[in-house]
Motif scaffolding. Sequence first.
Motif, PDB file in Angstrom:
ATOM      1  N   ASN A  54       0.817  -1.227   0.000  1.00 31.40           N
ATOM      2  CA  ASN A  54       0.000   0.000   0.000  1.00 31.40           C
ATOM      3  C   ASN A  54       0.847   1.271   0.000  1.00 31.40           C
ATOM      4  N   ASP A  55       1.822   1.299  -0.889  1.00 29.42           N
ATOM      5  CA  ASP A  55       2.656   2.480  -1.062  1.00 29.42           C
ATOM      6  C   ASP A  55       2.929   2.626  -2.555  1.00 29.42           C
ATOM      7  N   HIS A  56       3.811   3.513  -2.929  1.00 28.21           N
ATOM      8  CA  HIS A  56       4.107   3.802  -4.337  1.00 28.21           C
ATOM      9  C   HIS A  56       5.611   3.704  -4.547  1.00 28.21           C
ATOM     10  N   PHE A  57       6.031   2.610  -5.177  1.00 32.39           N
ATOM     11  CA  PHE A  57       7.448   2.329  -5.345  1.00 32.39           C
ATOM     12  C   PHE A  57       7.840   2.331  -6.822  1.00 32.39           C
ATOM     13  N   VAL A  58       9.123   2.540  -7.062  1.00 28.89           N
ATOM     14  CA  VAL A  58       9.708   2.391  -8.395  1.00 28.89           C
ATOM     15  C   VAL A  58      10.768   1.296  -8.300  1.00 28.89           C
ATOM     16  N   GLY A  59      10.643   0.301  -9.163  1.00 31.16           N
ATOM     17  CA  GLY A  59      11.576  -0.823  -9.133  1.00 31.16           C
ATOM     18  C   GLY A  59      12.809  -0.597  -9.988  1.00 31.16           C
ATOM     19  N   THR A  60      13.695  -1.590  -9.979  1.00 33.01           N
ATOM     20  CA  THR A  60      14.935  -1.536 -10.755  1.00 33.01           C
ATOM     21  C   THR A  60      14.653  -1.314 -12.236  1.00 33.01           C
ATOM     22  N   SER A  61      13.568  -1.907 -12.724  1.00 35.40           N
ATOM     23  CA  SER A  61      13.213  -1.816 -14.141  1.00 35.40           C
ATOM     24  C   SER A  61      12.655  -0.449 -14.517  1.00 35.40           C
ATOM     25  N   GLY A  62      12.320   0.367 -13.503  1.00 38.58           N
ATOM     26  CA  GLY A  62      11.667   1.648 -13.763  1.00 38.58           C
ATOM     27  C   GLY A  62      10.157   1.572 -13.671  1.00 38.58           C
ATOM     28  N   GLN A  63       9.629   0.373 -13.530  1.00 38.66           N
ATOM     29  CA  GLN A  63       8.184   0.226 -13.407  1.00 38.66           C
ATOM     30  C   GLN A  63       7.727   0.566 -11.984  1.00 38.66           C
ATOM     31  N   HIS A  64       6.453   0.964 -11.907  1.00 42.37           N
ATOM     32  CA  HIS A  64       5.886   1.379 -10.631  1.00 42.37           C
ATOM     33  C   HIS A  64       5.048   0.249 -10.046  1.00 42.37           C
ATOM     34  N   MET A  65       4.930   0.243  -8.711  1.00 43.55           N
ATOM     35  CA  MET A  65       4.238  -0.842  -8.016  1.00 43.55           C
ATOM     36  C   MET A  65       3.780  -0.381  -6.643  1.00 43.55           C
ATOM     37  N   SER A  66       2.794  -1.093  -6.098  1.00 41.38           N
ATOM     38  CA  SER A  66       2.288  -0.742  -4.771  1.00 41.38           C
ATOM     39  C   SER A  66       2.830  -1.657  -3.682  1.00 41.38           C
ATOM     40  N   VAL A  67       3.529  -2.716  -4.081  1.00 40.73           N
ATOM     41  CA  VAL A  67       4.106  -3.676  -3.138  1.00 40.73           C
ATOM     42  C   VAL A  67       5.596  -3.792  -3.410  1.00 40.73           C
ATOM     43  N   TYR A  68       6.391  -3.821  -2.344  1.00 41.64           N
ATOM     44  CA  TYR A  68       7.841  -3.918  -2.491  1.00 41.64           C
ATOM     45  C   TYR A  68       8.369  -4.912  -1.464  1.00 41.64           C
ATOM     46  N   VAL A  69       9.283  -5.762  -1.882  1.00 41.86           N
ATOM     47  CA  VAL A  69       9.953  -6.679  -0.958  1.00 41.86           C
ATOM     48  C   VAL A  69      11.373  -6.184  -0.783  1.00 41.86           C
ATOM     49  N   ALA A 127       5.635   3.762 -16.135  1.00 35.46           N
ATOM     50  CA  ALA A 127       5.528   5.068 -15.470  1.00 35.46           C
ATOM     51  C   ALA A 127       4.428   5.936 -16.082  1.00 35.46           C
ATOM     52  N   ASP A 128       4.290   5.886 -17.409  1.00 39.94           N
ATOM     53  CA  ASP A 128       3.300   6.754 -18.059  1.00 39.94           C
ATOM     54  C   ASP A 128       1.877   6.211 -17.985  1.00 39.94           C
ATOM     55  N   LYS A 129       1.719   5.009 -17.418  1.00 45.67           N
ATOM     56  CA  LYS A 129       0.384   4.420 -17.281  1.00 45.67           C
ATOM     57  C   LYS A 129       0.093   4.040 -15.828  1.00 45.67           C
ATOM     58  N   CYS A 130       0.825   4.646 -14.899  1.00 43.19           N
ATOM     59  CA  CYS A 130       0.737   4.253 -13.497  1.00 43.19           C
ATOM     60  C   CYS A 130      -0.495   4.876 -12.821  1.00 43.19           C
ATOM     61  N   PRO A 131      -1.428   4.063 -12.340  1.00 45.30           N
ATOM     62  CA  PRO A 131      -2.610   4.601 -11.659  1.00 45.30           C
ATOM     63  C   PRO A 131      -2.267   5.267 -10.324  1.00 45.30           C
ATOM     64  N   LEU A 132      -1.146   4.862  -9.727  1.00 44.36           N
ATOM     65  CA  LEU A 132      -0.721   5.484  -8.466  1.00 44.36           C
ATOM     66  C   LEU A 132      -0.298   6.926  -8.720  1.00 44.36           C
ATOM     67  N   CYS A 133       0.394   7.136  -9.846  1.00 44.11           N
ATOM     68  CA  CYS A 133       0.758   8.503 -10.240  1.00 44.11           C
ATOM     69  C   CYS A 133      -0.505   9.314 -10.540  1.00 44.11           C
ATOM     70  N   ALA A 134      -1.437   8.688 -11.240  1.00 44.51           N
ATOM     71  CA  ALA A 134      -2.665   9.381 -11.626  1.00 44.51           C
ATOM     72  C   ALA A 134      -3.468   9.828 -10.408  1.00 44.51           C
ATOM     73  N   LYS A 135      -3.372   9.046  -9.341  1.00 37.55           N
ATOM     74  CA  LYS A 135      -4.088   9.388  -8.106  1.00 37.55           C
ATOM     75  C   LYS A 135      -3.308  10.378  -7.242  1.00 37.55           C
ATOM     76  N   GLY A 136      -2.099  10.712  -7.666  1.00 39.17           N
ATOM     77  CA  GLY A 136      -1.293  11.657  -6.908  1.00 39.17           C
ATOM     78  C   GLY A 136      -0.654  11.078  -5.665  1.00 39.17           C
ATOM     79  N   ILE A 137      -0.521   9.749  -5.605  1.00 38.25           N
ATOM     80  CA  ILE A 137       0.122   9.107  -4.458  1.00 38.25           C
ATOM     81  C   ILE A 137       1.635   9.336  -4.558  1.00 38.25           C
ATOM     82  N   PRO A 138       2.259   9.962  -3.565  1.00 40.11           N
ATOM     83  CA  PRO A 138       3.684  10.293  -3.647  1.00 40.11           C
ATOM     84  C   PRO A 138       4.562   9.058  -3.843  1.00 40.11           C
ATOM     85  N   VAL A 139       5.606   9.223  -4.625  1.00 41.25           N
ATOM     86  CA  VAL A 139       6.572   8.149  -4.840  1.00 41.25           C
ATOM     87  C   VAL A 139       7.452   8.023  -3.603  1.00 41.25           C
TER      88      VAL A 139
END
Length: 210
Positions: free
Chosen positions: A18-33, A181-193
Motif C-alpha cells: 500500500n505504497d508507491h514504489f519504483v523498481g529496478t526496471s523503472g516500473q511502478h508498483m504498490s508492493v515492495y519486498v 511510469a506513463d500508465k501508473c494509476p498510483l501517479c494518476a491518483k497523486g500518491i507520492p513516490v
Amino acid sequence: MNQEALEILQKTKAVIENDHFVGTSGQHMSVYVNKDYLLPHTTETARITQIMAEANRDLDVDVVAAPVVGGAILGNWVAYHLSKLQGKEILSAYADKTDEGPLVFKRGYDTLIKDKKILIIDDTIATGLSVNKMIDVVKQFGGNIQRLAVFVNRVPKEVTSQTLGVPLMALCEIPAETYDADKCPLCAKGIPVNTKIGHGKKFLEEQKKN
C-alpha cells in the motif's frame, strides 16, 4: 507458499504494501519486498536461507550464484546450509554490476562458474529484469544452470520456468501488478513516490531533468 518464510519476511517488515514504489526496471508498483529490512536480522536471515536450502536439497550443484549486493549475502548463506545438508562443499559466488547494465563475474569468480552446475539465488522477481541478468551472466561465463530460486515471486503468472527458459522455484508468491511510469494509476491518483525505498528518488530526479 512456504508459510514460515512469509512470516519471516512479514516479521522483519521486508514486505511493504500500500505504497508507491519504483523498481529496478523503472516500473511502478504498490508492493515492495525489501531485503535490506531482512538482512540486519541475522537469526531470521539464517533461518529463511536454511528454508531455501532445504527446498533445493534435491539438486546436484557445485556453486550458488547471486547478484551483488544483498543477493550475495543470501546466496552465501544458502550455500552454507546446502553444504551441510548435502555433506559436501558447495561454493558461493556473486556477480558484480557494471555501468553498462549487464552483470559480470570478477574477482576470480569466473573460474568458479565455468562448466559448473549452478543454483542461482535472488530475493525477488518483480518484473523479471534482474533475474534475467543473472541467467545471462551465468550462461555467458559457461555455467550450467540447474535452477533459479527466489524468495518471492511477485508476478507468478508472467514470470515462469517457461518464460525464463530455466527451472524456477519461489518460496513465496505475493502477486502485485506493476505499471509503466506513463500508465501508473498510483501517479494518476497523486500518491507520492517513495524516495527512501527502491528507485523512486532516481525516478523523480530524472523527471525534473525532463
